[in-house]
Design a protein around this motif. Structure first.
Motif, PDB file in Angstrom:
ATOM      1  N   SER A 100       5.691   4.757   4.638  1.00  0.00           N
ATOM      2  CA  SER A 100       6.252   3.939   3.559  1.00  0.00           C
ATOM      3  C   SER A 100       5.386   2.742   3.213  1.00  0.00           C
ATOM      4  O   SER A 100       5.726   1.969   2.319  1.00  0.00           O
ATOM      5  CB  SER A 100       7.651   3.452   3.955  1.00  0.00           C
ATOM      6  OG  SER A 100       7.587   2.622   5.116  1.00  0.00           O
ATOM      7  N   SER A 101       4.257   2.557   3.920  1.00  0.00           N
ATOM      8  CA  SER A 101       3.389   1.413   3.652  1.00  0.00           C
ATOM      9  C   SER A 101       2.490   1.711   2.457  1.00  0.00           C
ATOM     10  O   SER A 101       2.524   2.804   1.876  1.00  0.00           O
ATOM     11  CB  SER A 101       2.553   1.086   4.892  1.00  0.00           C
ATOM     12  OG  SER A 101       1.735   2.186   5.237  1.00  0.00           O
ATOM     13  N   ALA A 102       1.663   0.743   2.090  1.00  0.00           N
ATOM     14  CA  ALA A 102       0.810   0.867   0.896  1.00  0.00           C
ATOM     15  C   ALA A 102      -0.076   2.109   0.910  1.00  0.00           C
ATOM     16  O   ALA A 102      -0.137   2.831  -0.082  1.00  0.00           O
ATOM     17  CB  ALA A 102      -0.024  -0.405   0.725  1.00  0.00           C
ATOM     18  N   GLY A 104       0.381   4.948   2.319  1.00  0.00           N
ATOM     19  CA  GLY A 104       1.205   6.138   2.153  1.00  0.00           C
ATOM     20  C   GLY A 104       1.674   6.341   0.730  1.00  0.00           C
ATOM     21  O   GLY A 104       1.975   7.476   0.321  1.00  0.00           O
ATOM     22  N   LYS A 105       1.743   5.258  -0.035  1.00  0.00           N
ATOM     23  CA  LYS A 105       2.174   5.345  -1.431  1.00  0.00           C
ATOM     24  C   LYS A 105       0.989   5.398  -2.396  1.00  0.00           C
ATOM     25  O   LYS A 105       1.185   5.496  -3.606  1.00  0.00           O
ATOM     26  CB  LYS A 105       3.045   4.135  -1.782  1.00  0.00           C
ATOM     27  CG  LYS A 105       4.326   4.037  -0.961  1.00  0.00           C
ATOM     28  CD  LYS A 105       5.100   2.770  -1.307  1.00  0.00           C
ATOM     29  CE  LYS A 105       6.376   2.662  -0.492  1.00  0.00           C
ATOM     30  NZ  LYS A 105       7.125   1.400  -0.790  1.00  0.00           N
ATOM     31  N   GLY A 106      -0.222   5.289  -1.871  1.00  0.00           N
ATOM     32  CA  GLY A 106      -1.394   5.295  -2.734  1.00  0.00           C
ATOM     33  C   GLY A 106      -1.611   3.991  -3.468  1.00  0.00           C
ATOM     34  O   GLY A 106      -2.228   3.975  -4.535  1.00  0.00           O
ATOM     35  N   ILE A 107      -1.131   2.884  -2.899  1.00  0.00           N
ATOM     36  CA  ILE A 107      -1.258   1.570  -3.535  1.00  0.00           C
ATOM     37  C   ILE A 107      -2.457   0.843  -2.942  1.00  0.00           C
ATOM     38  O   ILE A 107      -2.592   0.736  -1.720  1.00  0.00           O
ATOM     39  CB  ILE A 107       0.024   0.736  -3.346  1.00  0.00           C
ATOM     40  CG1 ILE A 107       1.212   1.437  -4.020  1.00  0.00           C
ATOM     41  CG2 ILE A 107      -0.162  -0.675  -3.899  1.00  0.00           C
ATOM     42  CD1 ILE A 107       2.539   0.770  -3.754  1.00  0.00           C
ATOM     43  N   GLN A 130       1.367  -5.959  -0.103  1.00  0.00           N
ATOM     44  CA  GLN A 130       2.338  -5.060  -0.720  1.00  0.00           C
ATOM     45  C   GLN A 130       3.752  -5.345  -0.233  1.00  0.00           C
ATOM     46  O   GLN A 130       4.707  -5.308  -1.013  1.00  0.00           O
ATOM     47  CB  GLN A 130       1.957  -3.601  -0.422  1.00  0.00           C
ATOM     48  CG  GLN A 130       2.933  -2.572  -0.966  1.00  0.00           C
ATOM     49  CD  GLN A 130       3.051  -2.597  -2.477  1.00  0.00           C
ATOM     50  OE1 GLN A 130       2.159  -3.084  -3.165  1.00  0.00           O
ATOM     51  NE2 GLN A 130       4.158  -2.096  -3.004  1.00  0.00           N
ATOM     52  N   GLU A 134       6.765  -6.330  -2.741  1.00  0.00           N
ATOM     53  CA  GLU A 134       8.012  -5.577  -2.848  1.00  0.00           C
ATOM     54  C   GLU A 134       9.236  -6.460  -2.619  1.00  0.00           C
ATOM     55  O   GLU A 134      10.310  -6.187  -3.159  1.00  0.00           O
ATOM     56  CB  GLU A 134       7.997  -4.424  -1.846  1.00  0.00           C
ATOM     57  CG  GLU A 134       6.993  -3.325  -2.187  1.00  0.00           C
ATOM     58  CD  GLU A 134       6.951  -2.234  -1.136  1.00  0.00           C
ATOM     59  OE1 GLU A 134       7.578  -2.414  -0.065  1.00  0.00           O
ATOM     60  OE2 GLU A 134       6.297  -1.196  -1.379  1.00  0.00           O
ATOM     61  N   MET A 173      -2.774   2.123  -8.561  1.00  0.00           N
ATOM     62  CA  MET A 173      -2.314   3.339  -7.909  1.00  0.00           C
ATOM     63  C   MET A 173      -3.500   4.284  -7.726  1.00  0.00           C
ATOM     64  O   MET A 173      -4.313   4.462  -8.627  1.00  0.00           O
ATOM     65  CB  MET A 173      -1.224   4.018  -8.737  1.00  0.00           C
ATOM     66  CG  MET A 173       0.036   3.172  -8.903  1.00  0.00           C
ATOM     67  SD  MET A 173       0.820   2.752  -7.324  1.00  0.00           S
ATOM     68  CE  MET A 173       1.220   4.401  -6.725  1.00  0.00           C
ATOM     69  N   ALA A 176      -2.747   9.034  -2.516  1.00  0.00           N
ATOM     70  CA  ALA A 176      -2.149   8.651  -1.242  1.00  0.00           C
ATOM     71  C   ALA A 176      -3.025   9.141  -0.097  1.00  0.00           C
ATOM     72  O   ALA A 176      -3.671  10.192  -0.188  1.00  0.00           O
ATOM     73  CB  ALA A 176      -0.739   9.218  -1.118  1.00  0.00           C
TER      74      ALA A 176
END
Length: 620
Positions: A100-102, A104-107, A130, A134, A173, A176
């Motif tokens: 759920s971290s950056a 993992g989200k592709g951020i 991040q 959030e 973005m 990921a």
């Protein structure tokens, strides 16, 4: 404000694996020269993971996925990145983060560098930013992570707490990072032989496959075992501690036949060292420990034997003076030559890199002379005496002209349009400083909200000066936050390389440890002062004396040093240089901080000018 989401790293056979039965995002990282782990991009990490699934001890050609990384190869067995054109080796690691971290989200969070391109933050910092984003925090302080920066989400900017310089940052973005899960595999479950799959036929892979065995051989030779006879007639193993690498002879490749013919070589210390020539075999049945142990931290460089006396007769030596490219043989050429010689079965040894000459020969007190044209030989600074400063708004108004019809452009301080209100509206309230007022600086003509300039001044040294955040033009007399200390300067009867006709001006800076004042990053907290006294050198000629005079002015204005985070050790709250370079290497230039350097005096004059110290100050 926030702590980073710590990555989990478990090492098995040189590779990291996630905790049992937990899904984790995989991020491959490399160790830079400042001791910081820098992440590869998500696309590169996917490529590495794909190669890892096929052969856990294979090689990864990074140029296959990113053309900018064409010179780089990762050896999964030793967990090192190798640059083909320079021979530089750096450790790599396989790190894990929460899905759920950056990553993992592709951020990806990035800051704008001086080349107007974007540089990604370290992964821990990216995750911290991040998390704050959030949670809709208006700002984030990175000092808890060892960085003197503030992140402002409203203006999407990063501000240096010491210099007040702002940079843009962005959130974008991207792909990921790869996801993995499962229990920790046993080390023997990983392949230990050659790759069973079909090798790639691209040019880079052919180069890797053809030189990999030779590369392992030259790495192994860095930890050559030298046999020493002892009193009871047995053979003891003497091991070099300069490289924690693979044994030269492994149990599987040890020659089993032949008589060990040995040569006695006396080292400078008097020890008799027994060496084996190329045509001789090692003693039968001798096993050498420490094989395949290349996973130690720090940048791996080509190491050398402890003494030239231990080099067997007839072994060619490559005179590599240092690893910065200065010497009769370029390190990359020497490395590739060594690889080819090892591949042909020829022994090779690289000579020891010389140490930098930091200090001159001893000088008696009678030979130390004052610098002509400069009064005294010492300057001291004490604790800053805070003057009764004027109202910040009055200081700002002194340097600006009011703009009635501002253009539709961004204010580079708050990143809001000049035709709109300042981004600091509601945070600051000053008489007459309405949030929509815009002023133009007199010398450079750059325009900002008046309230933004007041906020910038309040975050600075409050010394009555102002510096344009765009072009760095200085209004008034700029002073710094240098802690109390002493500066000495005198002439010594020795010459610097490149200035053989001149003597040398030696400058000695000495700053003790102390407590940070109100102008420092953490008032009331202790600061350290590493490496003092620091010795610096200038040629004793007309330009060198001019530089010394300006350095004295900069010292009196507390601009030479500041308190911050060391770029070499990462230590916080310590005395560091303040963007005015000094030469600390007397008789060589192996580190880049010595002589000869024909452009140094002109460069340091420009750096002093950027701090508001110029020849005009010498006429005062």
């Amino acid at each position: 404000m926030l702590r980073p989401s710590s990555g989990v790293l478990i090492s098995v056979n040189g590779l990291g694996f996630p905790p049992q039965n937990l899904a984790r995002v995989v991020v491959w990282e490399w160790l830079n020269e400042h001791g910081r782990w820098r992440p590869y991009t998500a696309a590169v990490c996917h490529h590495i993971e794909n190669v890892l699934k096929e052969d856990a001890r294979g090689s990864v050609v990074l140029g296959q996925v990113d053309p900018q990384l064409a010179p780089y190869i990762i050896d999964l067995q030793s967990m090192h990145q190798f640059r083909q054109d320079t021979g530089t080796m750096r450790p790599v690691r396989r790190n894990f983060y929460d899905p759920s971290s950056a990553p993992g989200k592709g951020i990806v969070w990035e800051w704008e560098n001086d080349n107007n391109s974007w540089t990604p933050y370290d992964m821990d910092i990216c995750i911290t930013i991040q998390n704050a984003y959030e949670k809709q925090h208006p700002w984030l302080d990175l000092s808890s992570l060892g960085f003197c920066y503030l992140i402002y989400f409203n203006s999407m900017s990063q501000m240096n707490r010491q210099t007040q310089r702002k940079r843009r940052l962005r959130r974008r973005m991207d792909l990921a990072y790869p996801l993995t899960m499962g229990s920790i595999p046993k080390s023997q479950s990983w392949p230990v032989g050659t790759n069973s799959g079909q090798p790639c036929s691209c040019q880079q892979c052919l180069l890797v496959n053809s030189t990999r065995a030779a590369s392992n051989a030259i790495l192994a030779s860095q930890r050559r075992k030298v046999y020493v006879g002892n009193s009871n007639g047995t053979l003891a193993v003497r091991q070099s501690n300069t490289f924690n690498g693979t044994a030269l002879w492994s149990a599987g490749t040890m020659p089993t036949g032949g008589t060990a013919k040995m040569e006695q070589v006396r080292s400078p210390s008097g020890m008799q060292v027994t060496t084996f020539s190329r045509s001789q075999s090692a003693p039968t049945g001798t096993q050498l420990p420490g094989q395949n142990n290349l996973n130690r931290p720090g940048t791996q460089r080509v190491a050398v034997l402890s003494t030239r006396a231990s080099i067997p007769p007839g072994v060619p030596a490559l005179p590599v003076k240092n690893l910065n490219g200065t010497g009769p043989v370029h390190p990359a050429l020497a490395g590739m030559t060594g690889i080819l010689m090892c591949a042909a079965g020829l022994p090779v040894c690289l000579t020891r890199a010389p140490k930098p000459i930091l200090h001159p020969p001893p000088v008696s007190k009678s030979d130390i002379k004052p610098v002509p044209g400069i009064n005294g030989i010492c300057r001291k600074t004490k604790k800053k005496h805070l003057k009764k400063s004027k109202n910040p708004e009055d200081v700002v108004r002194r340097y600006i002209q009011k703009v009635k019809s501002p253009p539709d452009e961004d204010c580079t301080i708050c990143m809001e349009r000049l035709v709109a209100s300042s981004g600091y509206e509601g945070l600051l309230s000053h008489r007459g400083a309405k949030p929509e007022l815009v002023g133009k600086l007199g010398k450079c003509g750059h325009m900002y909200h008046l309230l933004c300039l007041v906020a910038m001044y309040n975050n600075g040294n409050k010394d009555g000066s102002l510096q344009c955040p765009t072009c760095k033009a200085i209004y008034g007399e700029k002073t710094g936050t240098q802690p109390p200390g002493k500066m000495e300067f005198h002439i010594i009867p020795h010459s610097l390389p490149g200035y053989t006709e001149s003597k040398t001006i030696r400058i000695v800076y000495d700053i003790p440890t102390g407590i940070q004042g109100p102008e420092h990053p953490n008032p009331g907290k202790k600061f350290t002062a590493r490496g003092f006294p620091r010795h610096c050198y200038l040629p004793d000629n007309e330009k060198g004396r001019k530089v010394l005079k300006l350095l004295i002015v900069a010292w009196d204005r507390r601009l030479i040093f500041t308190i911050g985070t060391s770029s070499t050790t990462g230590e916080c709250d310590t005395v560091v240089w303040n963007e005015i370079h000094h030469k600390t290497e007397f008789g060589s230039n192996l580190t880049g901080h010595g002589y000869p350097d024909p452009n140094y005096l002109d460069n340091v004059l420009a750096e002093l000018m950027a701090q508001g110290v110029s020849e005009a100050n010498l006429k005062d």
